[in-house]
Design a protein around this motif. Structure first.
Motif, mmCIF file in Angstrom:
data_model
loop_
_atom_site.group_PDB
_atom_site.id
_atom_site.type_symbol
_atom_site.label_atom_id
_atom_site.label_comp_id
_atom_site.label_asym_id
_atom_site.label_seq_id
_atom_site.Cartn_x
_atom_site.Cartn_y
_atom_site.Cartn_z
ATOM 1 N N GLU A 276 18.232 -3.289 -13.973
ATOM 2 C CA GLU A 276 17.304 -3.077 -12.707
ATOM 3 C C GLU A 276 16.291 -2.434 -13.142
ATOM 4 N N GLU A 277 15.115 -2.659 -12.174
ATOM 5 C CA GLU A 277 13.919 -2.127 -12.428
ATOM 6 C C GLU A 277 13.415 -1.341 -11.116
ATOM 7 N N ALA A 278 13.252 -0.089 -10.977
ATOM 8 C CA ALA A 278 12.979 0.468 -9.857
ATOM 9 C C ALA A 278 11.611 0.351 -9.556
ATOM 10 N N GLN A 279 11.366 0.218 -8.179
ATOM 11 C CA GLN A 279 9.870 0.113 -7.603
ATOM 12 C C GLN A 279 9.567 1.021 -6.661
ATOM 13 N N ILE A 280 8.119 1.164 -6.698
ATOM 14 C CA ILE A 280 7.729 2.081 -5.388
ATOM 15 C C ILE A 280 6.312 1.555 -5.024
ATOM 16 N N ALA A 281 6.297 1.644 -3.613
ATOM 17 C CA ALA A 281 5.140 1.209 -2.957
ATOM 18 C C ALA A 281 4.359 2.408 -2.537
ATOM 19 N N PHE A 282 2.643 2.011 -2.712
ATOM 20 C CA PHE A 282 1.818 3.030 -2.315
ATOM 21 C C PHE A 282 0.556 2.315 -2.154
ATOM 22 N N GLY A 283 -0.356 3.067 -1.622
ATOM 23 C CA GLY A 283 -1.728 2.496 -1.177
ATOM 24 C C GLY A 283 -2.841 3.127 -1.875
ATOM 25 N N TYR A 284 -3.849 2.546 -2.216
ATOM 26 C CA TYR A 284 -5.137 3.498 -2.408
ATOM 27 C C TYR A 284 -6.433 2.962 -2.343
ATOM 28 N N HIS A 285 -7.497 3.652 -2.425
ATOM 29 C CA HIS A 285 -8.891 2.893 -2.011
ATOM 30 C C HIS A 285 -9.444 2.606 -3.320
ATOM 31 N N CYS A 286 -9.601 1.396 -3.524
ATOM 32 C CA CYS A 286 -10.302 0.671 -4.810
ATOM 33 C C CYS A 286 -11.617 0.744 -4.829
ATOM 34 N N MET A 287 -12.381 1.768 -5.598
ATOM 35 C CA MET A 287 -13.544 1.992 -5.642
ATOM 36 C C MET A 287 -14.346 0.857 -6.189
ATOM 37 N N TYR A 288 -14.071 -0.108 -6.868
ATOM 38 C CA TYR A 288 -14.572 -1.105 -7.203
ATOM 39 C C TYR A 288 -14.874 -2.177 -6.205
ATOM 40 N N ASP A 289 -13.716 -2.422 -5.405
ATOM 41 C CA ASP A 289 -14.025 -3.465 -4.217
ATOM 42 C C ASP A 289 -14.471 -2.715 -2.903
ATOM 43 N N ASP A 290 -14.395 -1.530 -2.997
ATOM 44 C CA ASP A 290 -14.572 -0.625 -1.726
ATOM 45 C C ASP A 290 -13.470 -1.222 -0.675
ATOM 46 N N ARG A 291 -12.232 -1.089 -0.881
ATOM 47 C CA ARG A 291 -11.384 -1.508 0.039
ATOM 48 C C ARG A 291 -9.991 -0.840 -0.366
ATOM 49 N N TRP A 292 -9.220 -0.834 0.874
ATOM 50 C CA TRP A 292 -7.868 -0.102 0.720
ATOM 51 C C TRP A 292 -6.871 -1.476 0.166
ATOM 52 N N VAL A 293 -6.054 -0.887 -0.989
ATOM 53 C CA VAL A 293 -5.029 -1.756 -1.628
ATOM 54 C C VAL A 293 -3.795 -1.401 -1.498
ATOM 55 N N ASP A 294 -2.707 -2.095 -1.002
ATOM 56 C CA ASP A 294 -1.538 -1.748 -1.091
ATOM 57 C C ASP A 294 -0.623 -2.448 -2.219
ATOM 58 N N THR A 295 -0.066 -1.834 -2.904
ATOM 59 C CA THR A 295 0.595 -2.205 -4.087
ATOM 60 C C THR A 295 2.168 -1.717 -4.360
ATOM 61 N N THR A 296 2.814 -2.265 -5.142
ATOM 62 C CA THR A 296 4.106 -2.156 -5.489
ATOM 63 C C THR A 296 4.111 -1.951 -7.036
ATOM 64 N N GLU A 297 4.796 -0.960 -7.650
ATOM 65 C CA GLU A 297 4.673 -0.647 -8.984
ATOM 66 C C GLU A 297 5.769 -0.385 -9.510
ATOM 67 N N PRO A 298 6.285 -0.687 -10.813
ATOM 68 C CA PRO A 298 7.728 -0.441 -11.238
ATOM 69 C C PRO A 298 7.573 1.081 -11.969
ATOM 70 N N THR A 299 8.804 1.973 -11.618
ATOM 71 C CA THR A 299 8.758 3.231 -12.185
ATOM 72 C C THR A 299 9.592 3.682 -13.547
ATOM 73 N N ALA A 300 10.660 2.589 -13.471
ATOM 74 C CA ALA A 300 11.806 3.025 -14.240
ATOM 75 C C ALA A 300 12.495 1.824 -14.642
ATOM 76 N N VAL A 301 13.275 1.582 -15.512
ATOM 77 C CA VAL A 301 14.291 0.612 -15.780
ATOM 78 C C VAL A 301 15.772 1.323 -16.030
ATOM 79 N N ARG A 302 16.762 0.508 -15.635
ATOM 80 C CA ARG A 302 18.154 1.069 -15.642
ATOM 81 C C ARG A 302 19.262 -0.141 -16.021
#
Length: 429
Positions: A276-302
């Motif tokens: 299994e691969e743990a996943q976590i969702a979060f958002g951040y302001h992308c300074m290059y595109d000057d827009r809000w980005v929602d993404t999901t990234e892996p945090t751990a493998v099990r």
């Protein structure tokens, strides 16, 4: 007629439950008898050594036998720490000088631990040569490391009885011999009471090995977590990435490029186990595109061995690992210089690792199966036994711990490797 001064140096010793590193004063003073009782019971305490008339202590000894640790700070007349010694109790009654740090200050007005103060650090091991790290331009300058040839007589000391501790820094301090110890009449410090009874922020604590943290929360959808960069993160459903066959019942965790591996092994039930691969969702302001980005990234493998929840987590250890030697917050793990780890059948590690090398070097599809869009990279199989290896990416080179989850009965229920920064739990509103 003026009384003739006694030759040598008189040093007064007092005791306390703790030491406030910021204020340089003891916390909850103790009598010598109370300190002796704590020493016998294995409770933490400190011993403070002072020369009458000198404002700053000569040295402070910090004792915590349950943690196999004795710390020592040496102070100069300006109240700055100039030497640190970290002793570890091994073999029952011997103290290893595990780490020694030395700071050299340019003058009496230089701040303690000034970033430009030259430093030398000795890191010693019980059975091998140690390392000397030289930082002649301070903590932000370059470092040079050499092997440390320290004789056993300087590396080890017998554990002294409570009354027999010498002033270890007498030579460093340039104290005139003989050094005579006497009990301090009173100990000025933070005593028990009302407001002052609250533990100070700078209270010394014995070094403890690193812990897993809330790794189970990484696989619990809906859990709110945060890092220093992303304060609002939410765990989503883990991604299942197939299974791993461990017919020998001995799981290996190591970098798949290490032919001499595996470094870490954990006994598990023989057979196939879920990846299994743990996943976590979060958002951040992308300074290059000057827009809000929602993404999901892996945090751990099990590698999930059982559906039972883990009630405890422990560090996976190699035979040569000794947690008594770890610095505060440190952990053992597997090393990689390719930002890659692997779960595998330990008995078949050799042929499986050779297949990984062929797959990496020649891109041979007969040797490995690729994963798509995952921290899991490839799978290879040993045809005769069916034993498998699955490689996964981590976000940096260096050492990565593996955490073993156990059920209430003590059975292994899973093995986790955190692939990036470990988020902290956020309390629900």
């Amino acid at each position: 007629m003026e009384r003739e001064r006694e030759p040598g140096t008189v040093v007064e010793v007092g005791y306390a439950q703790g030491w406030d590193l910021t204020a340089r004063v003891p916390w909850r003073p103790l009598s010598a008898e109370e300190a002796r009782e704590r020493d016998a019971a294995g409770l933490p305490y400190v011993a403070e050594y002072r020369i009458p008339g000198r404002e700053a202590p000569v040295e402070v000894r910090l004792v915590s036998w349950p943690d196999h640790h004795v710390g020592l700070w040496v102070y100069d007349e300006q109240g700055r720490r100039t030497h640190e010694a970290d002793y570890r109790l091994l073999d029952g009654d011997r103290l290893l000088t595990r780490i020694t740090r030395i700071w050299r200050y340019a003058g009496p007005d230089t701040a303690e631990f000034d970033e430009e103060a030259p430093q030398v650090t000795y890191t010693l091991h019980p059975d091998t040569r140690g390392i000397v790290s030289h930082a002649p331009r301070g903590s932000k300058g370059s470092r040079r490391e050499t092997l440390a040839d320290v004789p056993d007589g300087e590396k080890w000391r017998d554990r002294p009885a409570f009354e027999d501790w010498p002033v270890i820094s007498a030579q460093v301090q340039g104290l005139a011999e003989p050094v005579t110890l006497r009990a301090a009449a009173t100990v000025a410090g933070r005593d028990a009471g009302t407001a002052v009874d609250i533990e100070p922020a700078g209270l010394w604590r014995a070094p403890r090995p690193g812990t897993a943290g809330p790794v189970d929360a990484l696989f619990r959808p809906g859990t709110r977590m945060a890092t220093s960069a992303y304060p609002d993160m939410t765990v989503v459903e883990p991604r299942r990435s197939g299974t791993l066959n461990v017919p020998s019942g001995l799981l290996a965790i190591d970098c798949p490029h290490h032919a001499k591996g595996p470094r870490l092994t954990v006994a598990v039930p023989p057979g196939e186990h879920v990846l299994e691969e743990a996943q976590i969702a979060f958002g951040y302001h992308c300074m290059y595109d000057d827009r809000w980005v929602d993404t999901t990234e892996p945090t751990a493998v099990r590698l999930r061995v059982s559906e039972e929840p883990a009630v405890s987590w422990e560090m996976a250890l190699a035979a040569e690992d000794d947690v008594r030697l770890l610095q505060n917050g440190h952990a053992y793990g597997f090393g990689t210089d390719g930002a890659t780890g692997a779960f595998a059948d330990a008995v078949a590690w050799g042929p499986l690792q050779e297949r990984v090398d062929r797959a990496m070097d020649h891109n041979d599809p007969d040797d490995a199966e690729d994963f798509t869009g995952s921290m899991f990279l490839l799978r290879t199989r040993e045809p005769e036994s069916g034993a498998e290896l699955v490689a996964f990416a981590v976000c940096s080179d260096g050492y990565h711990p593996a955490w073993v989850g156990r059920s209430a009965e003590g059975d292994v229920v899973g093995v986790v490797v955190v692939v990036d920064e470990m988020p902290a739990l956020v309390d629900a509103p």
